[in-house]
Motif scaffolding. Structure first.
Motif, mmCIF file in Angstrom:
data_model
loop_
_atom_site.group_PDB
_atom_site.id
_atom_site.type_symbol
_atom_site.label_atom_id
_atom_site.label_comp_id
_atom_site.label_asym_id
_atom_site.label_seq_id
_atom_site.Cartn_x
_atom_site.Cartn_y
_atom_site.Cartn_z
ATOM 1 N N LYS A 31 50.609 26.968 39.523
ATOM 2 C CA LYS A 31 50.098 26.508 40.818
ATOM 3 C C LYS A 31 49.568 27.696 41.616
ATOM 4 C CE LYS A 31 51.481 24.104 44.990
ATOM 5 N NZ LYS A 31 52.552 23.659 45.836
ATOM 6 N N ILE A 32 48.473 27.471 42.334
ATOM 7 C CA ILE A 32 47.943 28.511 43.221
ATOM 8 C C ILE A 32 48.780 28.512 44.499
ATOM 9 C CG2 ILE A 32 45.980 29.225 44.631
ATOM 10 C CD1 ILE A 32 44.151 28.109 42.421
ATOM 11 N N ILE A 33 49.392 29.647 44.784
ATOM 12 C CA ILE A 33 50.231 29.814 45.973
ATOM 13 C C ILE A 33 49.422 30.424 47.113
ATOM 14 C CG2 ILE A 33 52.311 30.944 46.879
ATOM 15 C CD1 ILE A 33 52.913 28.776 44.800
ATOM 16 N N ALA A 34 48.455 31.265 46.763
ATOM 17 C CA ALA A 34 47.611 31.922 47.769
ATOM 18 C C ALA A 34 46.207 32.100 47.202
ATOM 19 C CB ALA A 34 48.196 33.263 48.169
ATOM 20 N N ASP A 35 45.234 31.956 48.075
ATOM 21 C CA ASP A 35 43.833 32.106 47.671
ATOM 22 C C ASP A 35 43.061 32.543 48.909
ATOM 23 O OD1 ASP A 35 41.221 31.914 46.780
ATOM 24 O OD2 ASP A 35 41.477 29.920 45.907
ATOM 25 N N THR A 36 42.514 33.752 48.863
ATOM 26 C CA THR A 36 41.828 34.282 50.040
ATOM 27 C C THR A 36 40.678 35.202 49.664
ATOM 28 O OG1 THR A 36 42.150 35.353 52.186
ATOM 29 C CG2 THR A 36 43.330 36.306 50.317
ATOM 30 N N SER A 37 39.734 35.288 50.561
ATOM 31 C CA SER A 37 38.639 36.257 50.441
ATOM 32 C C SER A 37 38.734 37.310 51.532
ATOM 33 C CB SER A 37 37.291 35.538 50.541
ATOM 34 O OG SER A 37 37.135 34.678 49.443
ATOM 35 N N VAL A 38 39.837 37.268 52.306
ATOM 36 C CA VAL A 38 40.000 38.211 53.417
ATOM 37 C C VAL A 38 41.342 38.948 53.351
ATOM 38 C CG1 VAL A 38 38.360 37.098 54.979
ATOM 39 C CG2 VAL A 38 40.726 36.308 54.937
ATOM 40 N N ALA A 39 41.760 39.310 52.144
ATOM 41 C CA ALA A 39 42.993 40.090 51.990
ATOM 42 C C ALA A 39 42.773 41.510 52.496
ATOM 43 C CB ALA A 39 43.423 40.123 50.524
ATOM 44 N N TYR A 52 47.770 42.344 51.002
ATOM 45 C CA TYR A 52 48.354 41.543 52.081
ATOM 46 C C TYR A 52 47.416 40.371 52.335
ATOM 47 C CZ TYR A 52 52.187 44.665 53.266
ATOM 48 O OH TYR A 52 53.357 45.386 53.232
ATOM 49 N N ILE A 53 47.963 39.173 52.282
ATOM 50 C CA ILE A 53 47.188 37.940 52.365
ATOM 51 C C ILE A 53 47.522 37.211 53.660
ATOM 52 C CG2 ILE A 53 46.794 35.699 51.246
ATOM 53 C CD1 ILE A 53 47.573 37.144 48.591
ATOM 54 N N TYR A 110 50.425 38.391 57.908
ATOM 55 C CA TYR A 110 50.056 38.520 56.499
ATOM 56 C C TYR A 110 51.336 38.562 55.673
ATOM 57 C CZ TYR A 110 45.173 39.712 57.500
ATOM 58 O OH TYR A 110 43.862 39.678 57.894
ATOM 59 N N VAL A 111 51.222 38.198 54.395
ATOM 60 C CA VAL A 111 52.342 38.311 53.468
ATOM 61 C C VAL A 111 51.873 39.083 52.234
ATOM 62 C CG1 VAL A 111 53.354 36.129 54.252
ATOM 63 C CG2 VAL A 111 51.915 36.149 52.202
ATOM 64 N N ALA A 112 52.826 39.624 51.502
ATOM 65 C CA ALA A 112 52.538 40.329 50.254
ATOM 66 C C ALA A 112 53.476 39.810 49.169
ATOM 67 C CB ALA A 112 52.717 41.832 50.446
ATOM 68 N N PHE A 113 53.036 39.918 47.927
ATOM 69 C CA PHE A 113 53.777 39.400 46.781
ATOM 70 C C PHE A 113 54.115 40.533 45.817
ATOM 71 C CE2 PHE A 113 51.329 35.921 48.423
ATOM 72 C CZ PHE A 113 52.072 34.764 48.177
ATOM 73 N N TYR A 114 55.353 40.533 45.286
ATOM 74 C CA TYR A 114 55.700 41.472 44.226
ATOM 75 C C TYR A 114 55.008 40.996 42.946
ATOM 76 C CZ TYR A 114 59.422 43.693 46.941
ATOM 77 O OH TYR A 114 60.130 44.401 47.878
ATOM 78 N N PRO A 115 54.175 41.833 42.328
ATOM 79 C CA PRO A 115 53.438 41.407 41.132
ATOM 80 C C PRO A 115 54.336 40.961 39.972
ATOM 81 C CG PRO A 115 52.563 43.476 41.966
ATOM 82 C CD PRO A 115 53.812 43.177 42.751
ATOM 83 N N ASP A 116 55.527 41.547 39.855
ATOM 84 C CA ASP A 116 56.411 41.197 38.744
ATOM 85 C C ASP A 116 57.254 39.944 39.022
ATOM 86 O OD1 ASP A 116 57.955 42.467 40.709
ATOM 87 O OD2 ASP A 116 59.237 43.483 39.236
ATOM 88 N N ARG A 117 57.079 39.332 40.189
ATOM 89 C CA ARG A 117 57.837 38.126 40.535
ATOM 90 C C ARG A 117 56.964 36.884 40.645
ATOM 91 N NH1 ARG A 117 62.266 40.603 44.831
ATOM 92 N NH2 ARG A 117 62.724 42.433 43.583
ATOM 93 N N VAL A 118 55.683 37.049 40.335
ATOM 94 C CA VAL A 118 54.747 35.934 40.267
ATOM 95 C C VAL A 118 54.075 35.972 38.897
ATOM 96 C CG1 VAL A 118 54.375 35.913 42.771
ATOM 97 C CG2 VAL A 118 52.825 37.226 41.304
#
Length: 122
Positions: A31-39, A52-53, A110-118
Motif C-alpha cells: 500500500k502507498i503510505i505517502a506520495d508527494t512531489s514536495v518532499a 521529509y514528507i 513533515y514526517v520521515a520514514f526509516y528506510p529499513d522499516r518500510v
C-alpha cells in the motif's frame, strides 16, 4: 526537570534542507503510505540524507502514534508513529518534529520514514 541542550547547526555539525527534485513514494504492505512531489531532503553532518514528507501527502490513518519519543539537540523533540500494516518491522517507523527548533522550522508538519522499516522509499 533537566534542561535539554539546544544547538545551532554550523561548520562542526552542518544541516541543510532543500526541495527534493523528484517525487517520493513510500510503500508498506503493498500500500502507498505517502506520495508527494514536495518532499524536503535534510542532510545532517555525515548521516545519510532523509526525505521529509508533508503530512498532507501521508495517509495518516495508516499510522498509529506510539509512545516512543527522542530528542535531537539540533531539531528538538521527536514523536513517533508505527505502521500496523508493516507488523513488528514497522514499529516506530515514522518520526516527526511537531515543534522543531527555529533553525529547523521548515520540517514542521513533515514526517520521515526509516528506510529499513518500510518496504520501499522511491
Amino acid at each position: 526537570m533537566t534542561d535539554k541542550p539546544v544547538k545551532i547547526p554550523g561548520p562542526d555539525h552542518p544541516i541543510s534542507i532543500e526541495a527534493t527534485p523528484s517525487r517520493v513514494v513510500v510503500k508498506v504492505g503493498g500500500k502507498i503510505i505517502a506520495d508527494t512531489s514536495v518532499a524536503l531532503t535534510l542532510r545532517e553532518a555525515s548521516y545519510p540524507p532523509v526525505q521529509y514528507i508533508p503530512r498532507r501527502d501521508v495517509d495518516m490513518a495508516a499510522l498509529a502514534r506510539s509512545e516512543h519519543t527522542s530528542y535531537c539537540p539540533y531539531k528538538g523533540d521527536a514523536s513517533y508513529y508505527s505502521i500496523p500494516a508493516g507488523g513488528d518491522r514497522s514499529r516506530n517507523a515514522v518520526w516527526t518534529y511537531e515543534a522543531p527548533f527555529e533553525a529547523m522550522a521548515q520540517i514542521k508538519d513533515y514526517v520521515a520514514f526509516y528506510p529499513d522499516r518500510v518496504d520501499e522509499i522511491s
